[in-house]
Scaffold this active site. Structure first.
Site, short mmCIF file in Angstrom:
data_model
loop_
_atom_site.label_atom_id
_atom_site.label_comp_id
_atom_site.label_asym_id
_atom_site.label_seq_id
_atom_site.Cartn_x
_atom_site.Cartn_y
_atom_site.Cartn_z
N LYS A 11 3.79 -85.88 13.13
CA LYS A 11 4.92 -86.55 14.01
C LYS A 11 5.73 -87.54 13.36
O LYS A 11 6.88 -87.70 13.48
CB LYS A 11 4.29 -87.14 15.36
CG LYS A 11 3.21 -86.10 16.16
CD LYS A 11 4.13 -85.51 17.24
CE LYS A 11 3.12 -84.63 18.36
NZ LYS A 11 2.03 -84.17 17.73
C1 LIG Z 1 1.86 -82.75 18.25
C2 LIG Z 1 0.74 -82.00 17.51
C3 LIG Z 1 0.49 -80.49 17.37
C4 LIG Z 1 1.49 -79.76 18.46
O1 LIG Z 1 3.02 -79.64 18.20
P1 LIG Z 1 4.15 -79.40 19.08
O2 LIG Z 1 5.22 -79.56 18.56
O3 LIG Z 1 3.78 -80.06 20.27
O4 LIG Z 1 3.82 -77.97 19.52
C5 LIG Z 1 -0.24 -79.96 16.65
N1 LIG Z 1 -1.12 -80.71 15.97
C6 LIG Z 1 -1.19 -81.85 15.81
C7 LIG Z 1 -2.01 -82.84 14.81
C8 LIG Z 1 -0.17 -82.85 16.59
O5 LIG Z 1 -0.03 -84.06 16.59
#
Ligand SMILES: *Cc1c(COP(=O)(O)O)cnc(C)c1O
Length: 497
Positions: A113
């Site tokens: 993120k």
């Molecule tokens: C948010 C997240 C995901 C999922 O990603 P999306 O964009 O919501 O599909 C997968 N793995 C981790 C570690 C995340 O923080």
């Protein structure tokens, strides 16, 4: 380039307006009215740039109302040297001839993120400057764990912003919880919600569209925005690393310019894989987008059968950031694949709201199946994969990445598709130490999160990210727990209204 709403084609806004607002007032998501195209020559040119240069090249296609100086300020601020633990920002790790791990967790909070949330505050402050003079932006976040911390870190002490994060009280790991509740900064607030991620997310969405709150905000020169992946400003930075990964595959000699790759994404809210879809539609040669889910396999069923049905048991898994039954960003895909048809989206979304399920047309399903493959893996498969990859390659992956690797390997075996794959690795393994440790070790001695970090280090010798190592012993600043129904009041309270 203009943006419209997935639920109302008469909406026409600039990228700055779309980013500053976060979500359209009709409840729809902002989408660009066309997808810009990259030629192979463009890809070649972009390949010669560093990550900051690549980011600017992609962003300028979408943020046409930003000046050159503004774009420079944004990308230089977000990805400046030292913020990420690799000079390449999002490096590719070649596991073998087919599997290339795209390490998206090199940022300040050790989760993918950061790739978007280090950039979003810059995009948002430029956007707000263009559209909402003298207004303070209030960022409301619902998080399944990683977004919350990454958003807090990205927005802390950014002038003219206030950030409020809601997380499901039992839905995040102890490490994620401590990362959030110890957050520093003068404009930050964190609150736990009794419920799961979907409760937190729908609570936040309801506040966004609540007329009373809107009025109170206007009187106080405040405006909501969102740091969730429903905000276009979260999505556009994610397109960059798929383009960049393709360039790196070419530079490394793993493929020739023009060759296809597969992209595998461990998926929750469908944001990350939607960014990969945009990269493909822009012109990155991608054969299949492979959507990997955990036991909450609502997307596997949808992408293979055409029916989205959230009426099912919700599981708390070892990959909690993917424990989601309503994948918000799917709405954008439905909109594009319906031929930019807002009435189809309105109909499907109202069925989802009333019945918890909808079925798409045969035409849409066949388009989906030509673009996507999908699979899922439970916690046993996740742990088995972590162990296999560690024993075979001395490479440690977290639980989310393991879901993607397992689903990819099953896909490759079932289809015989030998196209080289870029597998999105979304978290540093130490963020999920308990699960990772139990995967590689038959007997775990530690009982608390931090001794597990140490034990994992002893067993693997893999470096502990300094920002996780220093969490130990910090005292939480935010201890509040609220009912979902109390969320509007909590927001007003946090803002002193
Ligand atoms: C948010 C997240 C995901 C999922 O990603 P999306 O964009 O919501 O599909 C997968 N793995 C981790 C570690 C995340 O923080």
């Amino acid at each position: 380039m203009f943006y419209t709403s997935t639920r109302d084609n008469t909406v026409k806004v600039t990228s700055a307006q779309a980013i500053a607002k976060g979500i359209s007032s009709d409840g729809g998501l902002f989408v660009p009215t066309e997808i810009p195209k990259l030629s192979l020559d463009d890809l070649k040119r972009i390949s010669s740039l560093d990550y900051i240069g690549r980011a600017k090249e992609i962003l300028r296609f979408y943020l046409t109302d930003f000046t050159e100086d503004e774009l420079d300020m944004c990308v230089n601020g977000a990805y400046k040297k030292g913020k990420f633990s690799s000079d390449k920002v999002a490096p590719l790790y070649k596991l073998n001839d087919r599997e290339n791990i795209l390490e998206l967790w090199r940022g300040p909070t050790c989760a993918f993120k950061d790739m978007a949330l280090q950039l979003l505050p810059y995009l948002l402050s430029v956007s707000a400057g263009k559209t909402l003079k003298d207004t303070k932006i209030v960022i409301l976040v619902a998080t399944s764990g990683d977004t919350g911390k990454a958003a807090l870190e990205g927005f802390r002490d950014v002038p003219n912003t206030e950030i409020l994060v809601f997380y499901p009280v039992d839905g995040v790991s102890p490490m994620q919880k401590l990362q959030m509740t110890t957050q520093e900064g003068s404009n930050v607030n964190v609150c736990a919600i009794k419920g799961n991620f979907d409760d937190a997310q729908s609570g936040v969405k309801a506040i966004f569209t609540d007329k009373e709150t809107e009025k109170k905000f206007a009187e106080n020169k405040l405006a909501f925005s969102s740091a969730n992946s429903i905000n276009w400003g979260r999505l556009v930075p994610q397109i960059v690393y798929y383009v960049s990964a393709y360039c790196d595959m070419v530079s490394a000699g793993s493929i020739k310019l023009g060759d296809e790759i597969n992209i595998v994404v461990p998926t929750g809210n469908f944001g990350n894989i939607l960014a990969a879809y945009y990269a493909k539609e822009m012109g990155v040669p991608v054969k299949k987008l492979i959507c990997a889910s955990n036991a909450n396999n609502v997307l596997t069923d949808f992408l293979t059968g055409g029916t989205y049905d959230k009426n099912r048991d919700f599981y708390c898994t070892a990959s909690p950031s993917m424990d989601i039954l309503i994948s918000s960003n799917l709405e954008r895909l439905l909109y594009i694949l319906s031929g930019y048809d807002d009435s189809t989206v309105r109909e499907l979304m109202s069925k989802l709201a009333s019945d918890g399920r909808y079925t798409v047309s045969d035409k849409m399903l066949s388009d989906i199946k030509s673009l996507f493959a999908a699979g899922y893996c439970d916690d046993n498969g996740t742990k088995r994969t972590i162990r296999e990859i560690f024993e075979k390659y001395d490479y440690l992956i977290d639980t989310h990445t393991a879901v993607a690797v397992r689903v990819y390997e099953d896909y490759a075996e079932k289809t015989g598709d030998a196209t080289p794959a870029v597998i999105a690795s979304t978290a540093n393994p130490y963020k999920f130490s308990a699960s990772v440790l139990s995967a590689i070790s038959d007997r775990v001695e530690s009982t608390d999160e931090f001794s597990m970090v140490d034990e994992l280090y002893k067993k693997t010798g893999k470096e502990i990210p300094v920002q996780l190592a220093t969490l130990k012993g910090k005292t939480p600043r935010f201890t509040g727990v609220a009912e979902k129904s109390e969320m509007p009041a909590v927001v007003l309270g946090m803002l002193g209204l």
